[in-house]
Design a protein around this motif. Structure first.
Motif, PDB file in Angstrom:
ATOM      1  N   ARG A  25       8.868-118.940 -91.507  1.00  0.00           N
ATOM      2  CA  ARG A  25       7.617-120.178 -91.380  1.00  0.00           C
ATOM      3  C   ARG A  25       6.288-119.677 -90.924  1.00  0.00           C
ATOM      4  N   ALA A  26       7.116-118.764 -89.667  1.00  0.00           N
ATOM      5  CA  ALA A  26       5.427-117.983 -89.032  1.00  0.00           C
ATOM      6  C   ALA A  26       4.717-116.660 -89.489  1.00  0.00           C
ATOM      7  N   GLN A  27       5.468-116.694 -90.415  1.00  0.00           N
ATOM      8  CA  GLN A  27       4.573-115.076 -91.500  1.00  0.00           C
ATOM      9  C   GLN A  27       3.904-116.134 -92.886  1.00  0.00           C
ATOM     10  N   GLN A  28       4.453-117.101 -92.993  1.00  0.00           N
ATOM     11  CA  GLN A  28       3.795-117.771 -93.914  1.00  0.00           C
ATOM     12  C   GLN A  28       2.690-118.500 -93.449  1.00  0.00           C
ATOM     13  N   VAL A  29       0.838-117.905 -94.732  1.00  0.00           N
ATOM     14  CA  VAL A  29       0.194-118.071 -93.856  1.00  0.00           C
ATOM     15  C   VAL A  29      -0.331-119.171 -95.117  1.00  0.00           C
ATOM     16  N   VAL A  30      -1.093-119.405 -93.883  1.00  0.00           N
ATOM     17  CA  VAL A  30      -1.265-121.170 -94.025  1.00  0.00           C
ATOM     18  C   VAL A  30      -3.076-121.174 -95.146  1.00  0.00           C
ATOM     19  N   PRO A  31      -3.008-121.785 -96.057  1.00  0.00           N
ATOM     20  CA  PRO A  31      -4.193-121.722 -96.746  1.00  0.00           C
ATOM     21  C   PRO A  31      -5.413-123.266 -95.926  1.00  0.00           C
ATOM     22  N   PRO A  32      -6.138-122.174 -95.558  1.00  0.00           N
ATOM     23  CA  PRO A  32      -7.935-123.296 -94.806  1.00  0.00           C
ATOM     24  C   PRO A  32      -7.822-124.881 -95.402  1.00  0.00           C
ATOM     25  N   PRO A  33      -7.577-125.457 -94.210  1.00  0.00           N
ATOM     26  CA  PRO A  33      -8.375-127.012 -94.764  1.00  0.00           C
ATOM     27  C   PRO A  33      -9.295-127.234 -95.848  1.00  0.00           C
ATOM     28  N   ALA A  34      -9.024-127.869 -96.735  1.00  0.00           N
ATOM     29  CA  ALA A  34     -10.358-128.666 -97.527  1.00  0.00           C
ATOM     30  C   ALA A  34     -11.816-128.784 -97.077  1.00  0.00           C
ATOM     31  N   GLN A  35     -12.737-128.296 -97.584  1.00  0.00           N
ATOM     32  CA  GLN A  35     -14.059-128.805 -96.759  1.00  0.00           C
ATOM     33  C   GLN A  35     -14.305-129.710 -97.008  1.00  0.00           C
ATOM     34  N   PRO A  36     -14.179-130.483 -95.400  1.00  0.00           N
ATOM     35  CA  PRO A  36     -14.104-132.377 -95.323  1.00  0.00           C
ATOM     36  C   PRO A  36     -15.896-132.380 -95.818  1.00  0.00           C
ATOM     37  N   VAL A  37     -15.652-134.404 -96.661  1.00  0.00           N
ATOM     38  CA  VAL A  37     -16.420-134.348 -97.533  1.00  0.00           C
ATOM     39  C   VAL A  37     -17.989-134.763 -96.343  1.00  0.00           C
ATOM     40  N   GLU A  38     -18.217-135.076 -94.929  1.00  0.00           N
ATOM     41  CA  GLU A  38     -18.639-135.343 -94.036  1.00  0.00           C
ATOM     42  C   GLU A  38     -19.326-133.132 -94.075  1.00  0.00           C
ATOM     43  N   SER A  39     -19.265-132.347 -94.560  1.00  0.00           N
ATOM     44  CA  SER A  39     -19.322-131.594 -94.181  1.00  0.00           C
ATOM     45  C   SER A  39     -20.210-131.111 -95.382  1.00  0.00           C
ATOM     46  N   LYS A  40     -19.748-131.181 -96.942  1.00  0.00           N
ATOM     47  CA  LYS A  40     -20.005-131.142 -97.883  1.00  0.00           C
ATOM     48  C   LYS A  40     -22.020-132.506 -97.617  1.00  0.00           C
ATOM     49  N   VAL A  41     -22.212-133.106 -96.999  1.00  0.00           N
ATOM     50  CA  VAL A  41     -22.715-134.271 -96.927  1.00  0.00           C
ATOM     51  C   VAL A  41     -23.434-134.017 -95.670  1.00  0.00           C
ATOM     52  N   LYS A  42     -23.022-133.123 -94.832  1.00  0.00           N
ATOM     53  CA  LYS A  42     -24.423-132.470 -93.858  1.00  0.00           C
ATOM     54  C   LYS A  42     -25.226-131.283 -94.635  1.00  0.00           C
ATOM     55  N   ALA A  43     -24.623-130.648 -95.718  1.00  0.00           N
ATOM     56  CA  ALA A  43     -24.924-129.333 -96.113  1.00  0.00           C
ATOM     57  C   ALA A  43     -25.639-129.285 -97.209  1.00  0.00           C
ATOM     58  N   GLU A  44     -25.174-131.046 -97.556  1.00  0.00           N
ATOM     59  CA  GLU A  44     -26.535-131.707 -98.796  1.00  0.00           C
ATOM     60  C   GLU A  44     -27.209-132.046 -98.309  1.00  0.00           C
ATOM     61  N   LEU A  45     -27.425-132.776 -96.971  1.00  0.00           N
ATOM     62  CA  LEU A  45     -28.913-132.500 -95.839  1.00  0.00           C
ATOM     63  C   LEU A  45     -29.433-132.101 -95.639  1.00  0.00           C
TER      64      LEU A  45
END
Length: 147
Positions: A25-45
């Motif tokens: 389990r320690a060696q498993q690569v954890v995928p990055p979390p999906a970009q939160p909706v708030e970040s997408k909205v902020k990027a658009e703003l």
């Protein structure tokens, strides 16, 4: 005695299994979390903010060239545009490029304001404002480079 040995072997086997599972389990690569909706909205703003500042800066420069605007208006929108672009910058190199462009624009504005002052087209305070904006831009660049 035989039961104690069997119990010890079973316990050892269980401990080894737990260790192997934990190690896997320690060696498993954890995928990055999906970009939160708030970040997408902020990027658009931020994108909208950049577009708005670009339009305002162009208009301020056109008005200034036509003799209808002031140095302060151009400097204000140049600074706002740089600030908006800095919000979108992902790394130090990008921030330095943005601030370098701001210094270049401030230097050009100072030179132009000095020329217009000599020709009697702007007030002395406008030339001082241009100088102040250039110095401020150079300080902001120096601070970013020092980080």
């Amino acid at each position: 005695m035989r039961q104690i040995k069997q119990l010890a072997l079973i316990t050892l086997f269980c401990v080894l299994c737990v260790m192997l599972i934990s190690r896997g389990r320690a060696q498993q690569v954890v995928p990055p979390p999906a970009q939160p909706v708030e970040s997408k909205v902020k990027a658009e703003l931020v994108s909208q903010l950049i577009a708005t500042a670009e339009a305002a800066q162009r208009q301020a420069q056109e008005l200034y060239k036509a003799g209808l605007g002031t140095v302060q208006e151009v400097q204000t929108w140049t600074m706002r545009l740089a600030d908006a672009r800095l919000m979108a910058a992902k790394d130090k190199k990008s921030r330095i490029e943005i601030l370098t462009a701001r210094v270049t624009a401030a230097q050009e504005m100072e030179k132009d304001a000095d020329g217009r002052l000599t020709a009697g087209l702007v007030r002395h305070i406008d030339a001082i404002d241009a100088r102040f904006a250039r110095i401020q831009a150079q300080i902001d660049l120096a601070n970013e480079e020092a980080k």
